[in-house]
Motif scaffolding. Sequence first.
Motif: not given
Length: 262
Positions: A1-6, A33-38, A118-126, A154-155
Amino acid sequence: MMPSLFVAHGAPLLAIENNEYTRFLQLLGPSLPKPKAIVLFSAHWESSIQKVSNVDEFETIYDFGGFPESLYRIKYPAKGNETVTKVISDLFDSQGIPFQVDTARGLDHGAWVVLKMLYPDADIPVISMSVNPNLKPENQYKIGKTLSQLREDDILIIGSGGTVHNLGAITMASDGTVDQWAIGFDEWLERRINTWDLEALFKYSTLAPAAEFAVPPYGNEHFIPLFYAMGSAEQERSAKLLHRSYRYGNLSHSVWQFGESR
């Protein structure tokens, strides 16, 4: 389970600065935790109908002018995820929420400045999402609530904007002074968020002190991503202020977490 953020995206210069806030954001991503997507709602993508991206690889949009050349050389080539876009589309259909899929738009600085920190490698789908300033807060909240089940997969859901964002009121003073009206607005907001007082929050424009300065008329696009992010944690109704600082006299750098990571 991921949190959400503002997350407050501040001024574009954050992308090349080293300060209290940028250091906080750089540590925040690895702490989760590393998300599967954002799924990211950006204040800089306004539309009268909800837009949902379906892009193979995003271009980087420089929706600003007059800044150092180094800013215009930054790229954030995140990829999309057609499967997540389809899940979002199905969720909106199930709740009767009108939407359109966008296959062309890149990431504006409200999105890529935050994501790069947050994720400088741009390796998470958006999946990029628009905001509608003309919707009632209740309906913005409902859109976030409709997407709440994504967190179970995990999104990560992010609303990118700013609680106090009035470019006509900022100053370039460097003495660290913060306008009391900005602090008062954010403190009122903190109390209502911590108690999940939706009745008051949805009426912030008339109830919150200095609301007309913090969220100026026809300038609510930066404030409302809060409702999209908050709505996605409706089931838990838990909130945590992770960071607050100010730049330029009153520009708020607030980061809120909604829901728990587990």
